[in-house]
Write a protein that holds these residues in place. Structure first.
Motif, PDB file in Angstrom:
ATOM      1  N   PRO A  84      47.344  48.649  87.135  1.00  0.00           N
ATOM      2  CA  PRO A  84      48.789  48.493  87.275  1.00  0.00           C
ATOM      3  C   PRO A  84      49.512  49.829  87.112  1.00  0.00           C
ATOM      4  O   PRO A  84      49.234  50.582  86.181  1.00  0.00           O
ATOM      5  CB  PRO A  84      49.148  47.522  86.136  1.00  0.00           C
ATOM      6  N   GLY A  85      50.410  50.120  88.025  1.00  0.00           N
ATOM      7  CA  GLY A  85      51.190  51.339  87.938  1.00  0.00           C
ATOM      8  C   GLY A  85      50.511  52.581  88.465  1.00  0.00           C
ATOM      9  O   GLY A  85      51.103  53.658  88.485  1.00  0.00           O
ATOM     10  N   GLY A  86      49.268  52.447  88.902  1.00  0.00           N
ATOM     11  CA  GLY A  86      48.543  53.616  89.401  1.00  0.00           C
ATOM     12  C   GLY A  86      48.971  54.005  90.806  1.00  0.00           C
ATOM     13  O   GLY A  86      49.403  53.164  91.590  1.00  0.00           O
ATOM     14  N   SER A  87      48.843  55.295  91.117  1.00  0.00           N
ATOM     15  CA  SER A  87      49.250  55.772  92.440  1.00  0.00           C
ATOM     16  C   SER A  87      48.071  56.215  93.300  1.00  0.00           C
ATOM     17  O   SER A  87      48.162  56.222  94.525  1.00  0.00           O
ATOM     18  CB  SER A  87      50.230  56.947  92.299  1.00  0.00           C
ATOM     19  N   LEU A  88      46.959  56.600  92.671  1.00  0.00           N
ATOM     20  CA  LEU A  88      45.804  57.072  93.445  1.00  0.00           C
ATOM     21  C   LEU A  88      45.315  55.989  94.397  1.00  0.00           C
ATOM     22  O   LEU A  88      45.049  56.251  95.575  1.00  0.00           O
ATOM     23  CB  LEU A  88      44.668  57.488  92.512  1.00  0.00           C
ATOM     24  N   TRP A  89      45.160  54.792  93.851  1.00  0.00           N
ATOM     25  CA  TRP A  89      44.632  53.691  94.664  1.00  0.00           C
ATOM     26  C   TRP A  89      45.511  53.460  95.897  1.00  0.00           C
ATOM     27  O   TRP A  89      45.022  53.419  97.027  1.00  0.00           O
ATOM     28  CB  TRP A  89      44.537  52.421  93.833  1.00  0.00           C
ATOM     29  N   GLU A  90      46.806  53.311  95.684  1.00  0.00           N
ATOM     30  CA  GLU A  90      47.712  53.048  96.794  1.00  0.00           C
ATOM     31  C   GLU A  90      47.726  54.212  97.783  1.00  0.00           C
ATOM     32  O   GLU A  90      47.824  54.008  98.998  1.00  0.00           O
ATOM     33  CB  GLU A  90      49.123  52.780  96.268  1.00  0.00           C
ATOM     34  N   HIS A  91      47.620  55.428  97.276  1.00  0.00           N
ATOM     35  CA  HIS A  91      47.623  56.616  98.132  1.00  0.00           C
ATOM     36  C   HIS A  91      46.461  56.574  99.128  1.00  0.00           C
ATOM     37  O   HIS A  91      46.657  56.757 100.345  1.00  0.00           O
ATOM     38  CB  HIS A  91      47.525  57.872  97.265  1.00  0.00           C
ATOM     39  N   TYR A  92      45.270  56.322  98.630  1.00  0.00           N
ATOM     40  CA  TYR A  92      44.100  56.337  99.505  1.00  0.00           C
ATOM     41  C   TYR A  92      44.012  55.076 100.365  1.00  0.00           C
ATOM     42  O   TYR A  92      43.560  55.157 101.521  1.00  0.00           O
ATOM     43  CB  TYR A  92      42.821  56.519  98.684  1.00  0.00           C
ATOM     44  N   MET A  93      44.449  53.954  99.858  1.00  0.00           N
ATOM     45  CA  MET A  93      44.406  52.741 100.672  1.00  0.00           C
ATOM     46  C   MET A  93      45.423  52.795 101.813  1.00  0.00           C
ATOM     47  O   MET A  93      45.178  52.283 102.906  1.00  0.00           O
ATOM     48  CB  MET A  93      44.627  51.497  99.815  1.00  0.00           C
ATOM     49  N   ARG A  94      46.568  53.442 101.564  1.00  0.00           N
ATOM     50  CA  ARG A  94      47.527  53.638 102.661  1.00  0.00           C
ATOM     51  C   ARG A  94      46.922  54.524 103.737  1.00  0.00           C
ATOM     52  O   ARG A  94      47.116  54.299 104.941  1.00  0.00           O
ATOM     53  CB  ARG A  94      48.823  54.265 102.139  1.00  0.00           C
ATOM     54  N   SER A  95      46.182  55.538 103.315  1.00  0.00           N
ATOM     55  CA  SER A  95      45.522  56.423 104.277  1.00  0.00           C
ATOM     56  C   SER A  95      44.525  55.638 105.118  1.00  0.00           C
ATOM     57  O   SER A  95      44.461  55.793 106.348  1.00  0.00           O
ATOM     58  CB  SER A  95      44.810  57.562 103.535  1.00  0.00           C
ATOM     59  N   PHE A  96      43.752  54.777 104.461  1.00  0.00           N
ATOM     60  CA  PHE A  96      42.803  53.944 105.206  1.00  0.00           C
ATOM     61  C   PHE A  96      43.539  53.093 106.232  1.00  0.00           C
ATOM     62  O   PHE A  96      43.133  53.009 107.399  1.00  0.00           O
ATOM     63  CB  PHE A  96      42.014  53.048 104.253  1.00  0.00           C
ATOM     64  N   ASP A  97      44.619  52.449 105.804  1.00  0.00           N
ATOM     65  CA  ASP A  97      45.342  51.542 106.698  1.00  0.00           C
ATOM     66  C   ASP A  97      45.932  52.280 107.895  1.00  0.00           C
ATOM     67  O   ASP A  97      45.978  51.731 109.010  1.00  0.00           O
ATOM     68  CB  ASP A  97      46.444  50.818 105.935  1.00  0.00           C
ATOM     69  N   ARG A  98      46.385  53.506 107.692  1.00  0.00           N
ATOM     70  CA  ARG A  98      46.937  54.279 108.809  1.00  0.00           C
ATOM     71  C   ARG A  98      45.881  54.522 109.882  1.00  0.00           C
ATOM     72  O   ARG A  98      46.140  54.408 111.077  1.00  0.00           O
ATOM     73  CB  ARG A  98      47.495  55.609 108.305  1.00  0.00           C
ATOM     74  N   VAL A  99      44.687  54.882 109.438  1.00  0.00           N
ATOM     75  CA  VAL A  99      43.603  55.097 110.399  1.00  0.00           C
ATOM     76  C   VAL A  99      43.206  53.777 111.043  1.00  0.00           C
ATOM     77  O   VAL A  99      43.016  53.691 112.263  1.00  0.00           O
ATOM     78  CB  VAL A  99      42.385  55.760 109.724  1.00  0.00           C
ATOM     79  N   TRP A 100      43.085  52.744 110.245  1.00  0.00           N
ATOM     80  CA  TRP A 100      42.661  51.438 110.758  1.00  0.00           C
ATOM     81  C   TRP A 100      43.605  50.938 111.843  1.00  0.00           C
ATOM     82  O   TRP A 100      43.176  50.383 112.848  1.00  0.00           O
ATOM     83  CB  TRP A 100      42.577  50.447 109.608  1.00  0.00           C
ATOM     84  N   ASP A 101      44.887  51.147 111.642  1.00  0.00           N
ATOM     85  CA  ASP A 101      45.878  50.633 112.585  1.00  0.00           C
ATOM     86  C   ASP A 101      45.777  51.282 113.970  1.00  0.00           C
ATOM     87  O   ASP A 101      46.163  50.665 114.973  1.00  0.00           O
ATOM     88  CB  ASP A 101      47.289  50.831 112.032  1.00  0.00           C
ATOM     89  N   ILE A 102      45.286  52.529 114.040  1.00  0.00           N
ATOM     90  CA  ILE A 102      45.194  53.207 115.333  1.00  0.00           C
ATOM     91  C   ILE A 102      43.763  53.269 115.861  1.00  0.00           C
ATOM     92  O   ILE A 102      43.517  53.783 116.957  1.00  0.00           O
ATOM     93  CB  ILE A 102      45.791  54.631 115.283  1.00  0.00           C
ATOM     94  N   ALA A 103      42.814  52.746 115.086  1.00  0.00           N
ATOM     95  CA  ALA A 103      41.412  52.759 115.516  1.00  0.00           C
ATOM     96  C   ALA A 103      41.185  51.703 116.604  1.00  0.00           C
ATOM     97  O   ALA A 103      41.917  50.711 116.700  1.00  0.00           O
ATOM     98  CB  ALA A 103      40.497  52.507 114.335  1.00  0.00           C
ATOM     99  N   GLU A 104      40.162  51.944 117.405  1.00  0.00           N
ATOM    100  CA  GLU A 104      39.837  51.054 118.521  1.00  0.00           C
ATOM    101  C   GLU A 104      38.783  50.032 118.131  1.00  0.00           C
ATOM    102  O   GLU A 104      37.726  50.396 117.598  1.00  0.00           O
ATOM    103  CB  GLU A 104      39.311  51.867 119.709  1.00  0.00           C
TER     104      GLU A 104
END
Length: 247
Positions: free
Chosen positions: A221-241
């Protein structure tokens, strides 16, 4: 909640619960309770012996009750390994086999997951049990992959490993709950997420993936590392084929 810091320190020292038990003269079941419940704390003298044995600070393994953790980010960091190759096999296997909800992987190749950790049967059994898999691998024809291969001195080799990994994943891509996609983004970090824990492999220019440091983090709870890297994953996932499915 398990004491992931203690478990990681034991793994990093190349020991087992039984080894720690023998060295600090405590019953193995007691050591197991320290590992699997972070509310179980040994006496101070025993904590000091364990910390000295594992060559880490006592306060890292058991933060003092009377003072708060300096930040959520500190609590998120379970362990820092100097290289991916230094991550114990037992930790990989524990994370892979213990996932019950979601597994996300962002790599160029990730071939070692199949050839060293035999992940394909695990994907089959866990997908049947309802675990969701999102597996993003590189497109071997993309400029980012070709450039990376040149930079790390494996021209042709990286492309070949990616092609082999895509071939492996064809065996499971048709399963319900399993999605495989390819991407051509610059791989700043390889990400291996297993439920609420993740291994983050940063990449340095000119270095092979196995030579680069690895962060073991967990969601708190309250951590930022997890959200930081998971957002990065989602950005790639959204544009991946999406990878074509072979049935």
């Amino acid at each position: 909640m398990p004491n992931d810091r203690l478990r990681a320190a034991i793994d990093a020292a190349g020991m087992t619960i039984e080894d720690v038990s023998a060295r600090v003269h405590v019953d193995p079941k007691t050591v197991g309770r320290w590992v699997y419940s972070d509310v179980r704390r040994p006496h101070r003298t025993t904590r000091q012996r364990v910390a000295q044995l594992l060559r880490v600070e006592e306060g890292h393994l058991w933060p003092a009750d009377e003072r708060p953790t300096p930040s959520a980010a500190v609590a998120e960091l379970v362990h820092l390994y100097p290289t991916r190759s230094a991550v114990p096999v037992s930790l990989w296997n524990d994370l892979i086999h213990s996932a019950t909800e979601a597994v996300d992987v962002l790599v160029f190749s990730g071939q070692f997951l199949v050839e060293q950790h035999d992940v394909l049967p695990v994907i089959r059994s866990k997908a049947a049990a309802g675990v969701r898999f999102r597996l993003a691998v590189g497109d071997q024809h993309s400029p980012a992959v070709i450039q990376r291969a040149v930079e790390e001195g494996t021209t042709g080799g990286l492309e070949g490993r990616i092609q082999m990994m895509r071939r492996y994943l064809h065996e499971v891509a048709h399963l319900p709950g399993v999605e495989v996609r390819t991407h051509g983004t610059i791989l700043y970090n390889s990400i291996y997420r297993f439920d609420d824990q993740a291994l983050i492999n940063g990449h340095a220019f000119g270095s092979l993936a196995g030579q680069n440091p690895m962060l073991h983090i967990r969601r708190v709870p309250g951590g930022s590392l997890w959200e930081h890297y998971m957002r990065s994953f989602d950005r790639v996932w959204d544009i991946a084929e999406p990878e074509p499915v072979e049935r």
